[in-house]
Design a protein around this motif. Structure first.
Motif, PDB file in Angstrom:
ATOM      1  N   THR A 312     -17.119  53.366 -24.076  1.00  0.00           N
ATOM      2  CA  THR A 312     -18.002  52.195 -24.246  1.00  0.00           C
ATOM      3  C   THR A 312     -19.285  52.603 -24.971  1.00  0.00           C
ATOM      4  O   THR A 312     -19.729  51.933 -25.905  1.00  0.00           O
ATOM      5  CB  THR A 312     -18.391  51.618 -22.856  1.00  0.00           C
ATOM      6  OG1 THR A 312     -17.225  51.351 -22.132  1.00  0.00           O
ATOM      7  CG2 THR A 312     -19.205  50.351 -22.974  1.00  0.00           C
ATOM      8  N   LEU A 316     -21.093  52.091 -29.231  1.00  0.00           N
ATOM      9  CA  LEU A 316     -22.389  51.496 -29.574  1.00  0.00           C
ATOM     10  C   LEU A 316     -22.848  51.924 -30.970  1.00  0.00           C
ATOM     11  O   LEU A 316     -23.655  51.254 -31.603  1.00  0.00           O
ATOM     12  CB  LEU A 316     -23.466  51.924 -28.563  1.00  0.00           C
ATOM     13  CG  LEU A 316     -23.382  51.324 -27.172  1.00  0.00           C
ATOM     14  CD1 LEU A 316     -24.309  52.067 -26.230  1.00  0.00           C
ATOM     15  CD2 LEU A 316     -23.726  49.841 -27.203  1.00  0.00           C
ATOM     16  N   SER A 321     -17.544  45.777 -34.267  1.00  0.00           N
ATOM     17  CA  SER A 321     -17.567  45.574 -32.811  1.00  0.00           C
ATOM     18  C   SER A 321     -16.303  46.106 -32.128  1.00  0.00           C
ATOM     19  O   SER A 321     -15.266  46.316 -32.768  1.00  0.00           O
ATOM     20  CB  SER A 321     -17.760  44.101 -32.512  1.00  0.00           C
ATOM     21  OG  SER A 321     -16.730  43.392 -33.137  1.00  0.00           O
ATOM     22  N   VAL A 346     -24.253  44.881 -25.360  1.00  0.00           N
ATOM     23  CA  VAL A 346     -23.013  44.957 -24.606  1.00  0.00           C
ATOM     24  C   VAL A 346     -22.921  43.730 -23.711  1.00  0.00           C
ATOM     25  O   VAL A 346     -23.942  43.233 -23.223  1.00  0.00           O
ATOM     26  CB  VAL A 346     -22.959  46.287 -23.800  1.00  0.00           C
ATOM     27  CG1 VAL A 346     -24.007  46.349 -22.731  1.00  0.00           C
ATOM     28  CG2 VAL A 346     -21.594  46.531 -23.181  1.00  0.00           C
ATOM     29  N   ILE A 355     -18.710  45.171 -27.223  1.00  0.00           N
ATOM     30  CA  ILE A 355     -19.765  46.100 -27.670  1.00  0.00           C
ATOM     31  C   ILE A 355     -20.057  45.869 -29.157  1.00  0.00           C
ATOM     32  O   ILE A 355     -19.127  45.779 -29.974  1.00  0.00           O
ATOM     33  CB  ILE A 355     -19.301  47.564 -27.486  1.00  0.00           C
ATOM     34  CG1 ILE A 355     -18.847  47.778 -26.035  1.00  0.00           C
ATOM     35  CG2 ILE A 355     -20.407  48.567 -27.834  1.00  0.00           C
ATOM     36  CD1 ILE A 355     -17.631  48.637 -25.912  1.00  0.00           C
TER      37      ILE A 355
END
Ligand code: EPU
Length: 417
Positions: A312, A316, A321, A346, A355
């Motif tokens: 996750t 970033l 995305s 997020v 994300i």
């Protein structure tokens, strides 16, 4: 414990992966099933192993630990009930000791196992199976009382409602010495289970796998053995995803068991990062920004839940995305709170994590659980200024020599208090 981490745009260097946390812990408990010595090599220097040692000593296992040789020698004396219930609360893997006590057919009391509390982590499958072995289990004020009755020498067929790593291993422990056959349907076949089966079979057990069914024919006794702990696939995956997260990297990761990491390697390719594998060594070279991914964390051989929180954070820094779903623990999302603190884009909706590319602000992060702790390291590295991470001791539960390994990659990371 609090650490300070400086941001960095390029990492390079070499890290060597240690023995697997989630494999060594159940392998140590196998010593409860034989009167002969069990020798384990490639033992990681992590705090969960220390807690497991204390717990096993408490119930009657003698242990010699040679830290230089990374070797543990365990020998069962007389198995007795747990004295120090607080040790059970410290780690999740204490559930295996409960299985070992049931396998030894003694009466005892216990509390619920501890460990990372990222989600509700019930033990109902374990208890259901112990009841099939004719244990009477009563629960009063969060204390579990285990009382044996006449043992069950019938054939047992048990279908796990969900693939559970811990429950599969506990069924193995409590079935290998039974007078009859046990069949586990919908069994977990995570690499950690496969390693435990390998070791138990070396000790003289009869365990066979047919798709996701495991057949166990009870034997009269088990002998001792010497076994090498497999390299930690989650530690390897953590450093690989770290190398994919920073702007640029050239990192060599040694002692990687690539067979157990095929979906993680595939994910790294989908991120658009160059990964080269030569025997047990992996080289990751990142020169360009990563793409986003659409990933489902699930049971082996799919992408592991233990790397979901780390992926996750890696996403970033991707230009497009990403969407991530965790089928094993949909609520394993403590990293989201930390990402939001740092202004990361997020969102968690309908059990999916969305994300978007984010500019990360420095912050005072908190390691809510082990993998969230590693995710916070990546967040700090991506940040615009120096960050701190509190509760860092939780990371030492599962990552050997983490400060030295990160320093070897030129990351500036120091203990503050
Ligand atoms: N489940 C139940 N009832 C049970 C047992 C499991 O509902 O009695 C559910 C869980 O809630 C979960 C699923 O079954 O949704 C799978 O859980 P599992 O039993 O496989 O997890 P575990 O054995 O408790 C181990 C690892 C975890 C890892 C999971 C999944 C150890 C000590 N822990 O936990 O590792 O996330 O398997 O692979 O081996 C970590 O290393 O950070 C970690 C948390």
């Amino acid at each position: 414990m609090k650490i300070k981490v400086e941001p960095i745009k390029f990492i390079n260097g070499t890290v060597t992966i240690s023995g697997s946390k989630n494999t060594i812990l159940p392998l140590m408990v196998c010593s409860m099933l034989s009167k002969e010595e069990v020798v384990l090599n490639n033992v990681p220097k992590i705090s969960d192993v220390e807690v497991m040692k204390s717990l096993l000593k408490d119930i009657g296992i003698t242990i010699k630990h040679d830290y230089e040789k990374k070797q543990l020698i365990l020998k069962k004396e007389k198995i007795k009930k747990v004295n120090n219930l607080d040790l059970i609360k410290k780690i999740r893997a204490s559930i295996y000791v409960i299985g070992g006590l049931v396998a030894n057919r003694i009466n005892f009391k216990s509390c619920y196992p501890g460990g990372c509390s990222f989600s509700d982590r019930p033990i109902n499958y374990h208890l259901d199976f112990f009841k099939k072995l004719k244990y009477k289990i009563t629960i009063k004020n969060n204390v579990l009382y285990f009382k044996k009755t006449k043992s069950n020498s019938q054939l047992i067929k048990y279908t796990l409602p969900q693939k559970s790593l811990g429950a599969t291993i506990n069924i193995l422990y409590t079935s290998v010495l039974r007078k009859n056959t046990t069949i586990i349907e919908n069994a977990s076949l995570e690499p950690e289970v496969l390693e435990v089966i390998k070791m138990l079979n070396l000790m003289g057990a009869y365990i066979k796998i047919y798709n996701d069914t495991i057949l166990i024919k009870g034997v009269r006794k088990l002998k001792g053995t010497e076994f090498n702990v497999v390299s930690d696939r989650i530690e390897a995956g953590s450093y690989m995803l770290l190398a994919c997260a920073v702007d640029k990297s050239d990192v060599i990761i040694k002692n990687v068991d690539c067979i157990y990491l095929s979906e993680v390697i595939e994910t790294i390719k989908q991120l658009g990062v160059n990964i080269k594998i030569h025997e047990n060594n992996v080289r990751i070279v990142k020169e360009y920004p990563t793409k986003g991914v659409n990933k489902k964390a699930s049971y082996y051989p799919m992408f592991p839940t233990d790397l979901q929180q780390i992926l996750t954070v890696t996403c970033l820094n991707s230009i497009t995305s990403s969407v991530i779903v965790d089928e094993v623990y949909p609520e394993r999302i403590s990293q989201i709170k930390e990402i939001k603190k740092a202004n990361g884009k997020v969102m968690y909706k309908d059990k999916k994590i969305y994300i978007n590319h984010s500019n990360i602000n420095s912050s005072n992060f908190y390691a809510h659980d082990l993998r969230c702790g590693f995710a916070c390291i990546i967040l700090s590295i991506l940040a615009d200024n120096v960050s701190t991470i509190e509760n860092f001791e939780i990371v030492l539960r599962g990552y050997e020599d983490i400060l030295d390994k990160l320093t070897a990659l030129k990351i500036k990371i120091n203990l503050v208090e």
